[in-house]
Design a protein around this motif. Structure first.
Motif, PDB file in Angstrom:
ATOM      1  N   ARG A   1     -37.568   2.626  38.371  1.00  0.00           N
ATOM      2  CA  ARG A   1     -38.241   2.519  37.058  1.00  0.00           C
ATOM      3  C   ARG A   1     -37.279   2.798  35.913  1.00  0.00           C
ATOM      4  O   ARG A   1     -37.346   2.156  34.864  1.00  0.00           O
ATOM      5  N   GLU A   2     -36.387   3.731  36.108  1.00  0.00           N
ATOM      6  CA  GLU A   2     -35.428   4.109  35.062  1.00  0.00           C
ATOM      7  C   GLU A   2     -34.296   3.090  34.916  1.00  0.00           C
ATOM      8  O   GLU A   2     -33.967   2.665  33.814  1.00  0.00           O
ATOM      9  N   ASP A   3     -33.698   2.697  36.039  1.00  0.00           N
ATOM     10  CA  ASP A   3     -32.482   1.886  36.006  1.00  0.00           C
ATOM     11  C   ASP A   3     -32.720   0.378  36.049  1.00  0.00           C
ATOM     12  O   ASP A   3     -31.881  -0.383  35.573  1.00  0.00           O
ATOM     13  N   LEU A   4     -33.826  -0.070  36.648  1.00  0.00           N
ATOM     14  CA  LEU A   4     -34.068  -1.504  36.822  1.00  0.00           C
ATOM     15  C   LEU A   4     -35.506  -1.881  36.460  1.00  0.00           C
ATOM     16  O   LEU A   4     -36.258  -2.389  37.298  1.00  0.00           O
ATOM     17  N   PRO A   5     -35.897  -1.679  35.214  1.00  0.00           N
ATOM     18  CA  PRO A   5     -37.280  -2.019  34.858  1.00  0.00           C
ATOM     19  C   PRO A   5     -37.494  -3.537  34.794  1.00  0.00           C
ATOM     20  O   PRO A   5     -36.691  -4.237  34.167  1.00  0.00           O
ATOM     21  N   PRO A   6     -38.540  -4.059  35.437  1.00  0.00           N
ATOM     22  CA  PRO A   6     -38.850  -5.489  35.323  1.00  0.00           C
ATOM     23  C   PRO A   6     -39.435  -5.816  33.945  1.00  0.00           C
ATOM     24  O   PRO A   6     -39.625  -4.930  33.108  1.00  0.00           O
ATOM     25  N   ALA A   7     -39.774  -7.076  33.737  1.00  0.00           N
ATOM     26  CA  ALA A   7     -40.318  -7.531  32.456  1.00  0.00           C
ATOM     27  C   ALA A   7     -41.671  -6.905  32.137  1.00  0.00           C
ATOM     28  O   ALA A   7     -42.036  -6.771  30.974  1.00  0.00           O
ATOM     29  N   HIS A   8     -42.418  -6.540  33.162  1.00  0.00           N
ATOM     30  CA  HIS A   8     -43.731  -5.903  32.994  1.00  0.00           C
ATOM     31  C   HIS A   8     -43.765  -4.614  33.800  1.00  0.00           C
ATOM     32  O   HIS A   8     -43.024  -4.471  34.774  1.00  0.00           O
ATOM     33  N   PRO A   9     -44.622  -3.673  33.437  1.00  0.00           N
ATOM     34  CA  PRO A   9     -44.746  -2.436  34.223  1.00  0.00           C
ATOM     35  C   PRO A   9     -45.125  -2.734  35.672  1.00  0.00           C
ATOM     36  O   PRO A   9     -45.744  -3.758  35.966  1.00  0.00           O
ATOM     37  N   VAL A  10     -44.747  -1.824  36.558  1.00  0.00           N
ATOM     38  CA  VAL A  10     -45.056  -1.964  37.976  1.00  0.00           C
ATOM     39  C   VAL A  10     -45.996  -0.839  38.392  1.00  0.00           C
ATOM     40  O   VAL A  10     -45.724   0.328  38.137  1.00  0.00           O
ATOM     41  N   VAL A  11     -47.091  -1.225  39.024  1.00  0.00           N
ATOM     42  CA  VAL A  11     -48.045  -0.271  39.585  1.00  0.00           C
ATOM     43  C   VAL A  11     -47.854  -0.287  41.098  1.00  0.00           C
ATOM     44  O   VAL A  11     -47.779  -1.359  41.698  1.00  0.00           O
ATOM     45  N   ILE A  12     -47.770   0.881  41.704  1.00  0.00           N
ATOM     46  CA  ILE A  12     -47.604   0.982  43.151  1.00  0.00           C
ATOM     47  C   ILE A  12     -48.934   1.404  43.763  1.00  0.00           C
ATOM     48  O   ILE A  12     -49.545   2.373  43.305  1.00  0.00           O
ATOM     49  N   ARG A  13     -49.357   0.690  44.778  1.00  0.00           N
ATOM     50  CA  ARG A  13     -50.581   1.009  45.511  1.00  0.00           C
ATOM     51  C   ARG A  13     -50.269   1.005  46.997  1.00  0.00           C
ATOM     52  O   ARG A  13     -49.336   0.333  47.441  1.00  0.00           O
ATOM     53  N   THR A  14     -51.052   1.739  47.745  1.00  0.00           N
ATOM     54  CA  THR A  14     -50.954   1.674  49.203  1.00  0.00           C
ATOM     55  C   THR A  14     -52.294   1.227  49.761  1.00  0.00           C
ATOM     56  O   THR A  14     -53.342   1.461  49.149  1.00  0.00           O
ATOM     57  N   LYS A  15     -52.229   0.564  50.879  1.00  0.00           N
ATOM     58  CA  LYS A  15     -53.454   0.146  51.552  1.00  0.00           C
ATOM     59  C   LYS A  15     -53.134  -0.163  53.000  1.00  0.00           C
ATOM     60  O   LYS A  15     -51.985  -0.405  53.352  1.00  0.00           O
ATOM     61  N   VAL A  16     -54.163  -0.154  53.818  1.00  0.00           N
ATOM     62  CA  VAL A  16     -54.029  -0.603  55.194  1.00  0.00           C
ATOM     63  C   VAL A  16     -54.260  -2.104  55.171  1.00  0.00           C
ATOM     64  O   VAL A  16     -55.318  -2.568  54.752  1.00  0.00           O
ATOM     65  N   PHE A  17     -53.252  -2.866  55.566  1.00  0.00           N
ATOM     66  CA  PHE A  17     -53.398  -4.318  55.584  1.00  0.00           C
ATOM     67  C   PHE A  17     -54.196  -4.728  56.804  1.00  0.00           C
ATOM     68  O   PHE A  17     -53.923  -4.310  57.910  1.00  0.00           O
ATOM     69  N   ARG A  18     -55.188  -5.547  56.594  1.00  0.00           N
ATOM     70  CA  ARG A  18     -56.106  -5.950  57.660  1.00  0.00           C
ATOM     71  C   ARG A  18     -55.891  -7.385  58.085  1.00  0.00           C
ATOM     72  O   ARG A  18     -54.827  -7.947  57.894  1.00  0.00           O
ATOM     73  N   GLU A  19     -56.931  -7.994  58.640  1.00  0.00           N
ATOM     74  CA  GLU A  19     -56.861  -9.322  59.231  1.00  0.00           C
ATOM     75  C   GLU A  19     -56.376 -10.405  58.271  1.00  0.00           C
ATOM     76  O   GLU A  19     -55.819 -11.404  58.702  1.00  0.00           O
TER      77      GLU A  19
END
Length: 179
Positions: free
Chosen positions: A74-92
């Motif tokens: 986030r500090e050194d390589l910010p993309p053009a838009h903010p990044v939100v991090i989420r976790t989830k269990v990926f299913r079928e």
């Protein structure tokens, strides 16, 4: 109904832990094997135990290194838009062994990480998906809006030379920071 941009996203999938594990997402097996030597224990650690659906590793005390890597990105390589991090269990709805995905929303990127990863694999996946956020461009937006574009074609386009250069920048920043 899922919007087209969200349904066509950049996913990091593996068919197994080892040199060929990233081949299905466009990373050459040779590159993947070289990358594995740069992160101590990532390949040998692989996916750890299966945790509960709501068990996000983002706040686990043992994932302090992951949080430091995220702060560095986030500090050194910010993309053009903010990044939100989420976790989830990926299913079928996801291919087997999906580790993460980067989804472009109108004003932000959402990186979803599979909850079923140990810290080292979560870091490697974060680096991969962060490169997607850095390399995302208007041509990917156009492809995402095209109803005739398949997931496979979108995956190929999202792992182009621009992504490779972005991944190189991410990897250099990570190793420079002590990763």
């Amino acid at each position: 109904m899922t919007n087209r941009i969200e349904s066509l996203c950049c996913r990091m999938v593996g068919v197994g832990i080892g040199a060929e594990s990233m081949a299905s997402c466009g990373l050459a097996a040779k590159h993947s094997a070289g990358m594995a030597t740069g992160i101590a224990g990532v390949r040998s650690a692989g996916l750890s135990g299966l945790w509960g659906v709501s068990d996000s590793f983002l706040k686990r005390p043992s994932y302090e290194t992951f949080r430091k890597v995220l702060a560095m990105l986030r500090e050194d390589l910010p993309p053009a838009h903010p990044v939100v991090i989420r976790t989830k269990v990926f299913r079928e709805s996801f291919p087997a062994m999906t580790f993460g995905e980067c989804v472009r929303r109108p004003e932000r990127f959402v990186i979803r990480l599979n909850t079923r990863m140990d810290q080292n694999m979560a870091i490697e996946t974060l680096l991969h998906e962060w490169a997607h956020a850095l390399a995302w461009n208007y041509s990917l937006d156009r492809l995402a809006r095209d109803p005739d574009v398949t997931q496979e074609k979108f995956e190929a386009a999202s792992h182009d030379e621009a992504w490779g250069c972005a991944y190189s920048r991410v990897w250099r920043a990570y190793t420079k920071a002590g990763g």
